[in-house]
Design an enzyme around this catalytic site. Structure first.
Site, mmCIF file in Angstrom:
data_model
loop_
_atom_site.group_PDB
_atom_site.id
_atom_site.type_symbol
_atom_site.label_atom_id
_atom_site.label_comp_id
_atom_site.label_asym_id
_atom_site.label_seq_id
_atom_site.Cartn_x
_atom_site.Cartn_y
_atom_site.Cartn_z
ATOM 1 N N THR A 114 -11.735 -9.709 -25.929
ATOM 2 C CA THR A 114 -11.946 -9.326 -24.536
ATOM 3 C C THR A 114 -13.181 -8.434 -24.406
ATOM 4 O OG1 THR A 114 -11.043 -8.305 -22.599
ATOM 5 C CG2 THR A 114 -10.416 -7.320 -24.643
ATOM 6 N N ASN A 118 -11.651 1.493 3.967
ATOM 7 C CA ASN A 118 -10.735 2.615 4.160
ATOM 8 C C ASN A 118 -11.438 3.798 4.813
ATOM 9 O OD1 ASN A 118 -8.384 1.412 3.255
ATOM 10 N ND2 ASN A 118 -8.867 1.820 1.126
ATOM 11 N N GLY A 126 -2.671 10.045 6.118
ATOM 12 C CA GLY A 126 -2.376 10.420 4.740
ATOM 13 C C GLY A 126 -2.245 9.192 3.871
ATOM 14 N N CYS A 170 -4.486 6.170 -0.219
ATOM 15 C CA CYS A 170 -5.789 5.490 -0.142
ATOM 16 C C CYS A 170 -6.794 6.171 0.777
ATOM 17 C CB CYS A 170 -5.592 4.056 0.306
ATOM 18 S SG CYS A 170 -4.848 3.059 -0.974
ATOM 19 N N LYS A 194 3.713 7.662 6.287
ATOM 20 C CA LYS A 194 3.884 6.764 7.427
ATOM 21 C C LYS A 194 5.260 6.144 7.273
ATOM 22 C CE LYS A 194 1.870 2.585 5.442
ATOM 23 N NZ LYS A 194 0.914 1.505 5.630
HETATM 24 C C1 UDX Z 1 -4.479 1.760 3.658
HETATM 25 C C2 UDX Z 1 -5.200 0.503 4.174
HETATM 26 O O1 UDX Z 1 -4.654 0.148 5.446
HETATM 27 C C3 UDX Z 1 -5.062 -0.633 3.193
HETATM 28 O O2 UDX Z 1 -5.814 -1.758 3.634
HETATM 29 C C4 UDX Z 1 -5.560 -0.179 1.823
HETATM 30 O O3 UDX Z 1 -5.409 -1.196 0.855
HETATM 31 C C5 UDX Z 1 -4.810 1.050 1.380
HETATM 32 O O4 UDX Z 1 -4.950 2.067 2.366
HETATM 33 P P1 UDX Z 1 -1.962 2.641 3.560
HETATM 34 O O5 UDX Z 1 -2.427 3.799 2.746
HETATM 35 O O6 UDX Z 1 -0.690 1.962 3.132
HETATM 36 O O7 UDX Z 1 -3.083 1.486 3.622
HETATM 37 O O8 UDX Z 1 -1.764 3.195 5.048
HETATM 38 P P2 UDX Z 1 -2.198 2.820 6.547
HETATM 39 O O9 UDX Z 1 -1.178 1.959 7.177
HETATM 40 O O10 UDX Z 1 -3.603 2.361 6.613
HETATM 41 O O11 UDX Z 1 -2.049 4.266 7.231
HETATM 42 C C6 UDX Z 1 -2.766 5.406 6.723
HETATM 43 C C7 UDX Z 1 -2.453 6.657 7.515
HETATM 44 O O12 UDX Z 1 -3.009 6.570 8.825
HETATM 45 C C8 UDX Z 1 -0.957 6.933 7.710
HETATM 46 O O13 UDX Z 1 -0.731 8.326 7.559
HETATM 47 C C9 UDX Z 1 -0.705 6.472 9.140
HETATM 48 O O14 UDX Z 1 0.393 7.118 9.737
HETATM 49 C C10 UDX Z 1 -2.020 6.856 9.807
HETATM 50 N N1 UDX Z 1 -2.331 6.073 11.026
HETATM 51 C C11 UDX Z 1 -2.559 4.722 10.958
HETATM 52 C C12 UDX Z 1 -2.458 6.724 12.250
HETATM 53 O O15 UDX Z 1 -2.285 7.961 12.322
HETATM 54 N N2 UDX Z 1 -2.791 5.999 13.365
HETATM 55 C C13 UDX Z 1 -3.030 4.654 13.326
HETATM 56 O O16 UDX Z 1 -3.374 4.077 14.390
HETATM 57 C C14 UDX Z 1 -2.902 3.984 12.095
#
Ligand code: UDX
Length: 424
Positions: free
Chosen positions: A109, A189, A238, A241, A296
């Site tokens: 690899t 992101n 939060g 990611c 979330k």
């Molecule tokens: C995110 C990206 O959406 C995803 O594509 C990537 O691969 C990883 O990161 P995730 O971390 O699961 O996914 O959360 P996401 O649903 O994007 O929400 C992130 C944060 O933003 C949460 O705290 C959520 O509550 C907040 N959020 C999201 C808001 O406050 N308002 C919104 O309108 C959307």
């Protein structure tokens, strides 16, 4: 699949569901034990069933034997964690050790070359994932795009193999070089984070000028150039990611001398607590029922959770918190001093001076708020996600504070009467 973390496990189960045979490799420990016992050690809707049926169909096999797994595979996906280290850099130690283990398993690899001599990387592709927690299975099956990075940005036998893995998935493919593939992931992101920080600052403006944030979001979201998604205001964003990738973009820029300030989200817990105190007076000595701890809904993940930032801020200001969450284990918050845990909403709200909704679980939308009203000491609610029906709650005698809502909508008289009769 090396790494049975959240992304590895979801991707393994989904690939198996598409007919592939997947060896899911994890180091010995509680996580491996859980998977081998047929238990998913974290919460993701639908994953339990998908995993169980893939195991039953003998298309997923969980093991710690990397060498044997690699020997029977035509592709190896390294899917391990890259947490932020204390100096703000992505900690790549897990990737490094996975690659070292791979080179032992299969000396031919070239992956390990990334870490050692860096000759050709023609057999390596970078395949960023865009799975969001809570909707990961749907995101795998219906992604908005599949990005494949190669050494020279051109299609190669390795990129064709990865493309084949997703043969059943209908989505545009982007084949590009490593740096661009990684940049697409980071910037996606970062842009979502920027939208959220922007709309949260707009909510502050709406509060200051008595404008209606919901109508503002609707009004701008109808412009197709802006779009309506990722504009729900709240107590901050939060998860594992968005905060990490924003920090990484800032670091990448600074490394090359570009000033990249991006701290707005770090302040949201303080802004929310200030807002509560501005309307209700000091929270010191108040009993707060705190609903939601995950970053979330539909996940038990509390990494960089804005709910925890707000909870920590309120505890720091002298409030007593009793928190509930449908999925976050008691163990996950034990290190936060002063954060009490309740097993049910009913238990959390007894004699509360204030109820704070920090994570918008459906469970909380469906609550009988009239019944809760007879259990609390004061019917005062801070909806940190703007998801509850404020009008119905007000009719039921609640004083409702929302993100981005002017004090006028709360009703100064209502505030005064609550302050006089109940909190003082
Ligand atoms: C995110 C990206 O959406 C995803 O594509 C990537 O691969 C990883 O990161 P995730 O971390 O699961 O996914 O959360 P996401 O649903 O994007 O929400 C992130 C944060 O933003 C949460 O705290 C959520 O509550 C907040 N959020 C999201 C808001 O406050 N308002 C919104 O309108 C959307």
């Amino acid at each position: 699949m090396i790494g049975a973390g959240y992304v590895g496990a979801v991707t393994a189960a989904c690939l198996a569901d598409q007919g592939h045979h997947v060896s899911l490799v994890e180091l010995p420990g509680p996580r491996l034990d859980a998977f081998q016992a047929g238990r998913i050690p974290f919460f993701e809707p639908g994953l339990d069933d998908l995993f169980r049926s893939s195991i039953a169909a003998r298309r997923v096999h969980v093991t710690s034997d990397l060498e044997a797994a690699v020997a029977r595979s035509s592709a190896v996906l390294v899917c391990v964690g890259t947490p932020l280290s204390s100096d703000g850099e992505a900690d790549l130690a897990q990737i490094e050790s996975a690659c070292r283990a791979l080179s032992v398993a299969d000396p031919s690899t070239v992956l390990v070359a990334t870490w050692l001599a860096r000759p050709s990387l023609k057999d390596v592709v970078s395949n960023p994932e865009f799975l969001a927690q809570g909707t990961a299975i749907r995101d795998f099956r219906r992604p908005s795009r599949i990005v494949i990075g190669t050494e020279d940005g051109q299609a190669s036998p390795a990129s064709a193999l990865v493309d084949d893995l997703y043969a059943g998935v209908d989505a545009p493919r982007i084949i590009t070089d490593f740096a661009t593939a990684e940049m697409i992931k980071n910037v996606s992101n970062g842009f979502l984070a920027t939208k959220l920080s922007f709309i949260n600052e707009v909510a502050d403006l709406c509060e200051a000028y008595d404008a209606d944030i919901e109508a503002v979001v609707q009004g701008i979201g109808l412009d197709p150039r802006i779009g309506a998604s990722y504009l729900r205001p709240g107590i901050g964003f939060g998860g594992s990611c968005l905060p990490k990738e924003l920090a990484n973009l800032v670091r990448l820029g600074r490394t090359r001398g570009l000033a990249m300030p991006a701290t707005a989200n770090d302040e949201r817990g303080t802004v929310a607590a200030d807002r509560i105190e501005q309307i209700l007076g000091p929270v010191e000595g108040l009993r707060i029922a705190f609903l939601g701890l995950s970053f979330k809904p539909n996940t038990d993940d509390t990494r960089y959770s804005p709910a925890l930032s707000l909870a920590t801020e309120l505890v720091g200001r002298g409030a007593t918190l009793l928190a509930h969450d449908p999925a976050v284990s008691f163990g996950a918050t034990e290190s936060i001093p002063g954060l009490g845990r309740a097993a049910s909403v009913a238990e959390a709200v007894v004699d509360a001076d204030l109820v704070v909704l920090a994570t918008e679980w459906d469970h909380y939308r469906a609550l009988d708020w009239s019944a809760i009203g007879s259990s609390v000491r004061s019917r005062v609610l801070f909806d940190g996600r703007n998801v509850l029906d404020a009008r119905a709650l007000r009719r039921a005698g609640w004083l409702v504070l929302r993100i981005g809502a002017s004090q006028a909508t709360v009703g100064r008289e209502a505030v005064d009467s609550v302050l006089e009769t109940e909190l003082v």
